[in-house]
Enzyme design. Structure first.
Site, PDB file in Angstrom:
ATOM      1  N   HIS A 191     -20.576   6.741   5.855  1.00 44.13           N
ATOM      2  CA  HIS A 191     -19.117   6.589   5.752  1.00 44.13           C
ATOM      3  C   HIS A 191     -18.331   7.854   6.053  1.00 44.13           C
ATOM      4  O   HIS A 191     -17.108   7.867   5.880  1.00 44.13           O
ATOM      5  CB  HIS A 191     -18.717   6.113   4.355  1.00 44.13           C
ATOM      6  CG  HIS A 191     -19.192   4.746   4.014  1.00 44.13           C
ATOM      7  ND1 HIS A 191     -18.403   3.628   4.153  1.00 44.13           N
ATOM      8  CD2 HIS A 191     -20.376   4.307   3.554  1.00 44.13           C
ATOM      9  CE1 HIS A 191     -19.083   2.560   3.773  1.00 44.13           C
ATOM     10  NE2 HIS A 191     -20.293   2.952   3.403  1.00 44.13           N
ATOM     11  N   ARG A 230      -6.008   7.706  -0.818  1.00 44.48           N
ATOM     12  CA  ARG A 230      -6.296   8.928  -1.555  1.00 44.48           C
ATOM     13  C   ARG A 230      -5.610  10.123  -0.913  1.00 44.48           C
ATOM     14  O   ARG A 230      -5.370  10.133   0.292  1.00 44.48           O
ATOM     15  CB  ARG A 230      -7.810   9.167  -1.608  1.00 44.48           C
ATOM     16  CG  ARG A 230      -8.508   8.267  -2.585  1.00 44.48           C
ATOM     17  CD  ARG A 230      -7.994   8.462  -4.004  1.00 44.48           C
ATOM     18  NE  ARG A 230      -8.489   9.696  -4.559  1.00 44.48           N
ATOM     19  CZ  ARG A 230      -9.496   9.788  -5.402  1.00 44.48           C
ATOM     20  NH1 ARG A 230     -10.098   8.701  -5.841  1.00 44.48           N
ATOM     21  NH2 ARG A 230      -9.888  10.966  -5.856  1.00 44.48           N
ATOM     22  N   THR A 232      -9.414   1.230   6.007  1.00 38.31           N
ATOM     23  CA  THR A 232      -9.369  -0.224   5.839  1.00 38.31           C
ATOM     24  C   THR A 232      -7.966  -0.658   5.441  1.00 38.31           C
ATOM     25  O   THR A 232      -7.566  -1.800   5.683  1.00 38.31           O
ATOM     26  CB  THR A 232     -10.383  -0.689   4.774  1.00 38.31           C
ATOM     27  OG1 THR A 232     -10.298   0.205   3.643  1.00 38.31           O
ATOM     28  CG2 THR A 232     -11.791  -0.682   5.311  1.00 38.31           C
TER      29      THR A 232
HETATM   30  C1  26M Z   1     -20.610  10.348  -4.676  1.00 44.01           C
HETATM   31  C2  26M Z   1     -21.518  10.599  -5.682  1.00 44.01           C
HETATM   32  C3  26M Z   1     -21.271  10.194  -6.973  1.00 44.01           C
HETATM   33  C4  26M Z   1     -20.076   9.552  -7.252  1.00 44.01           C
HETATM   34  C5  26M Z   1     -19.157   9.299  -6.239  1.00 44.01           C
HETATM   35  C6  26M Z   1     -19.416   9.712  -4.933  1.00 44.01           C
HETATM   36  C7  26M Z   1     -18.504   9.337  -3.838  1.00 44.01           C
HETATM   37  C8  26M Z   1     -17.774   8.192  -4.001  1.00 44.01           C
HETATM   38  C9  26M Z   1     -16.959   7.720  -3.003  1.00 44.01           C
HETATM   39  C10 26M Z   1     -18.407   9.992  -2.621  1.00 44.01           C
HETATM   40  C11 26M Z   1     -17.595   9.499  -1.606  1.00 44.01           C
HETATM   41  C12 26M Z   1     -16.877   8.346  -1.795  1.00 44.01           C
HETATM   42  O1  26M Z   1     -16.069   7.757  -0.889  1.00 44.01           O
HETATM   43  C13 26M Z   1     -15.988   8.099   0.452  1.00 44.01           C
HETATM   44  C14 26M Z   1     -15.105   7.089   1.108  1.00 44.01           C
HETATM   45  O2  26M Z   1     -14.370   6.352   0.482  1.00 44.01           O
HETATM   46  N1  26M Z   1     -15.188   7.000   2.420  1.00 44.01           N
HETATM   47  C15 26M Z   1     -14.363   6.059   3.144  1.00 44.01           C
HETATM   48  O3  26M Z   1     -15.109   4.875   3.370  1.00 44.01           O
HETATM   49  C16 26M Z   1     -14.299   3.860   3.900  1.00 44.01           C
HETATM   50  C17 26M Z   1     -15.130   2.606   3.998  1.00 44.01           C
HETATM   51  O4  26M Z   1     -16.076   2.737   5.022  1.00 44.01           O
HETATM   52  C18 26M Z   1     -13.732   4.277   5.245  1.00 44.01           C
HETATM   53  O5  26M Z   1     -12.851   3.283   5.679  1.00 44.01           O
HETATM   54  C19 26M Z   1     -12.999   5.608   5.130  1.00 44.01           C
HETATM   55  O6  26M Z   1     -12.589   6.053   6.393  1.00 44.01           O
HETATM   56  C20 26M Z   1     -13.896   6.643   4.469  1.00 44.01           C
HETATM   57  O7  26M Z   1     -13.195   7.840   4.235  1.00 44.01           O
END
Ligand code: 26M
Length: 806
Positions: A357, A545, A652
């Site tokens: 992601h 965010r 999204t």
């Molecule tokens: C990691 C470890 C422990 C707890 C939480 C995390 C963590 C949680 C969410 C790390 C990253 C996280 O999110 C990244 C994210 O939201 N990425 C997004 O994913 C979407 C779905 O594919 C995309 O549309 C976005 O562009 C992308 O930024």
């Protein structure tokens, strides 16, 4: 077909309210009535939920550290197609269904895009009759509640489980499993074979809580199983004493209780920065081990041959947070099933698939070897062995030390989780075409060249049932009146709306629905924030965010620019605008928090300046989340998708806005590129650096924000606003932001794209003046949004990944 008559429902409801609360409807609060209603619905669906669990088809398990499911009542009623009966039944008893819908808690068990995507995927799997279940963590505290105090973000704990009253879950104590942390591993002789034996570990009980995931109009129900971490012996007491770590005293027993319960205590509020904290690693293994054991337990009951595992089971990992699925499955196959390494690795590799992601370096998960060794000794041994064998393979094939360093799992005493995910899986996918291309050509190019067939794209999608049918009923009804009902199950049908693009009457209706939604939002904003906004103004919205790469800062700088133009010329002819923001910053992300303070201070100044005649207003919605998104998106005119090209893997929110008839103002980043491909350049406003240009700058340099600042008057004017007192109360924050732009050379090219963004914004102003033309653009956006339904995405996952070759 789930059937229930109004009379049956009323009887169930009445008996339930007495059995749960022992009082009558009149005495109950809306929260209580909502819990009673959910409980009745669980009774109604019980038969279908149980039947489904006995399915013998291939089962998909979707592991995610986050599931941002939103409120369930409305979407469950929609999917069960019983909304009318229930509404009328409640009305007879003097209860308004809408009040109960709003009374439901919105579980914030995710940060943003990744968690919400997981929830949309569950909805689509159930709706497409795919046995696909989610595994996650039942965090006691979800993402913090955001409050603004003097314009600053203050985080308040989200105690969503207060009194353990979440109405949709059912506890399953008979399915609890034990997860082991710490201790030592010895290789011991067992029946003539060396076997790993784990001693002195700390056992943690994983208690499953199930939430039904109801398919749309198909009597198909899957399960989202969330695990809560507990002490092994629920009757906590002096018996609960464990070797080595927790022995002897009552005090030790309390420590043990704390050790276990801490694991599912709180969701990490970070979505873009890998912090590397021990507790986070514990959460990841807790999720993985609970889920894998649960799958194996069920598999054993079915008495299938273990060698056929990949024929019956597909395990998908949502980013690298559940990557320990790979060594955990290996562990069970080796140590419990007694398979050989080759057999175990073959099964594992053919079972697991992985979605990436992000390409942002700071988000890539790397765990220190020492931490892994100590917390998960057996898992570490297995990772080491996977790495050893892989490095041998690489050596044999390439004999290129630099390449091997880049591709190995263990490097510089760190475990690279992305590399482990690729090596231990049969499929790796990105989340939009551009993102997948960048993975293949840049970030993961070594792996792509080594095994191109493993890589594929799966452009994200959204649950159109929640993000159109349920949150924008008027638009949904208008669509159905004109093209019938089929689009609800096949969103490609939305294309037929294009037949109406010259139909003035239809375009007018579309415009009226938007105005109605905008008025509703204006009322909400007036009530909540005491800010008066004009439904005739353009609603220009950025909700996501807060992150430097998403460039909320570019948006504010443009607002400041417009403000200066208006101050200089109060008669300036612009269409009135309402700029709406919603964003949480990670609590430790200083720059992001400074930007929040900036937006609030700019809002304060502009909203109170009588001299500009209400031509621009700025609203920062507090505590943005799924439920607020459902209110805001249907009333949006302009969807701000302005990340630095290459940085937003997909996005999204962009799709949700498009489907509700907003015009996208965007860079060619993530899935914006595909929105552009769908609607054509006439029906979207594009600006800014292209991905190739950003990649070039990153490789060869050549950008100086200071030169731009010195040579461009408009840029200088707004950047100076940050530090010259023009905006009250931001002296510290303004300096931090100024430094990010000037001293640190503007990592995300905000100033580089500024002129271009202003032009794009003024194009929006011009376009909006021709209402009919604008409405036609909206129509074309809605008509071509069908491809962004997560039903399309999930069909592709099913066909190309999970059921490939079945
Ligand atoms: C990691 C470890 C422990 C707890 C939480 C995390 C963590 C949680 C969410 C790390 C990253 C996280 O999110 C990244 C994210 O939201 N990425 C997004 O994913 C979407 C779905 O594919 C995309 O549309 C976005 O562009 C992308 O930024």
């Amino acid at each position: 077909m789930v059937r229930i008559t109004k009379q049956e429902f009323k009887e169930m409801f009445n008996s339930k309210i007495y059995s749960i609360y022992a009082h009558s409807i009149n005495e109950a609060t809306n929260e209580q009535l909502q819990i009673v209603l959910s409980s009745v619905i669980k009774d109604i669906i019980a038969k279908y939920w149980v039947d489904n669990r006995l399915s013998t088809n291939k089962e998909v398990y979707y592991f995610s550290i986050e599931f941002l499911i939103g409120r369930q009542l409305k979407s469950n009623l929609l999917n069960l197609q019983i909304e009318e009966v229930i509404k009328e039944g409640l009305e007879d008893m003097g209860i308004d269904l809408d009040d109960l819908i709003c009374a439901e808690k919105d579980p914030a068990l995710g940060n943003g895009g990744l968690g919400r995507l997981a929830a949309c995927f569950l909805d689509s799997m159930a709706s497409l009759n795919i046995s696909g279940h989610g595994y996650g963590i039942r965090y006691k505290y979800g993402l913090f509640e955001q409050k603004f105090i003097n314009g600053y973000q203050v985080e308040v704990p989200d105690n969503w489980l207060l009194h353990e009253q979440y109405s949709w879950e059912s506890i399953r104590p008979n399915k609890a499993v034990v997860v082991k942390f710490g201790g030592e591993v010895y290789l011991e002789e067992d029946n003539g074979r060396l076997k790993a034996k784990h001693h002195g570990y700390i056992p943690v009980m994983a208690m499953p809580y199930d939430i039904p995931i109801i398919g749309y109009d198909n009597d198909f129900i899957n399960t989202l199983r969330l695990f809560k971490a507990e002490i092994l012996n629920r009757d906590f007491g002096i018996n609960t004493l464990y070797a080595n770590t927790f022995t002897g005293s009552y005090e030790q027993a309390l420590k043990y209780k704390y050790y276990t319960e801490e694991i599912s205590q709180v969701l990490y509020p970070n979505d873009s920065n890998h912090a590397g904290k021990l507790l986070r690693l514990k959460q990841e293994y807790f999720l993985v081990s609970s889920g894998i054991q649960d799958i194996i337990n069920k598999y054993r009951k079915n008495k299938f041959d273990i060698l056929d595992f990949p024929k019956h089971i597909a395990i998908h990992i949502n980013d690298t947070h559940p990557t320990l699925c790979i060594p955990e499955l290996m562990r069970i196959l080796l140590d419990e099933e007694g398979l050989s390494w080759e057999e175990a690795f073959d099964i594992t590799k053919n079972t697991i698939s992985y979605t990436n992601h992000t390409i942002m370096a700071e988000a890539m998960e790397k765990w220190p070897v020492d931490m892994m060794k100590e917390l998960l000794p057996r898992i570490y041994m297995i990772i080491e062995e996977i790495n050893k064998r892989y490095v041998e393979y690489l050596n044999h094939k390439y004999n290129d030390n630099e390449k091997i360093r880049r591709m190995s799992i263990i490097c510089d005493n760190n475990i690279n989780m992305a590399n482990l995910s690729i090596i231990g899986s049969y499929s790796v996918n990105g989340v939009a075409k551009l993102h997948t291309e960048i993975l293949k050509k840049e970030v993961l190019s070594d792996f792509y060249e080594d095994d191109p067939g493993k890589f594929n794209n799966k452009t994200n999608g959204i649950a159109h049932r929640r993000w159109l049918i349920s949150c924008n009923e008027d638009l949904s009804n208008l669509i159905t009146e004109h093209i019938g009902n089929i689009w609800k199950k096949d969103t490609e049908e939305l294309k037929r709306l294009e037949d109406y693009k010259e139909n003035r009457n239809f375009l007018k209706k579309l415009e009226c629905i938007k105005i109605k939604n905008k008025t509703k939002l204006a009322n909400f904003i007036a009530e909540e924030y005491g800010i008066c906004i004009n439904p005739e103004s353009i609603y220009d919205v950025q909700i996501k965010r807060l992150h430097a790469y998403k460039r909320q800062l570019l948006n504010v700088l443009h607002i400041l620019h417009l403000y200066h133009e208006l101050l200089e010329n109060p008669e300036l002819d612009i269409v009135p605008r309402t700029f709406i923001f919603g964003a949480k910053a990670a609590p430790g992300y200083h720059l992001a928090k400074c930007i929040i303070k900036l937006i609030n201070s700019v809002a304060e100044k502009i909203n109170n300046d009588k001299s500009i005649n209400n031509k621009i207003k700025v609203v920062f919605i507090e505590n943005y989340g799924v439920s607020l998104a459902e209110k805001i998106i249907p009333s949006t005119d302009v969807s701000e998708q302005i990340s630095t090209a290459t940085k937003e893997a997909s996005g999204t929110g962009n799709m949700k806005f498009m489907m509700n008839g907003a015009i996208t103002l965007a860079t060619l980043d993530g899935a914006n590129v595909e929105i552009y491909d769908q609607v054509g350049e006439e029906n979207i406003v594009i600006f800014g650096l292209k991905a190739s240009q950003v990649l070039n700058y990153n490789k060869y340099g050549g950008y100086s924000s200071l030169d731009l600042y010195n040579s461009n008057f408009k840029i200088k004017r707004v950047v100076d606003d940050l530090v010259n007192g023009f905006i009250p109360n931001i002296s510290k924050e303004g300096r931090v932001i100024y430094d990010s732009l000037i001293t640190y050379n503007d990592e995300y090219f905000v100033l580089r794209d500024f002129e271009n963004y202003i032009e794009a914004q003024s194009k929006i102003d011009t376009l909006y003046r021709d209402k009919e033309k604008w409405s036609k653009m909206c129509l074309i956006n809605i008509a071509n949004s069908g491809i962004f339904s997560s039903d399309r995405t999930i069909s592709e996952y099913a066909k190309d990944i999970w059921f490939r070759g079945c």
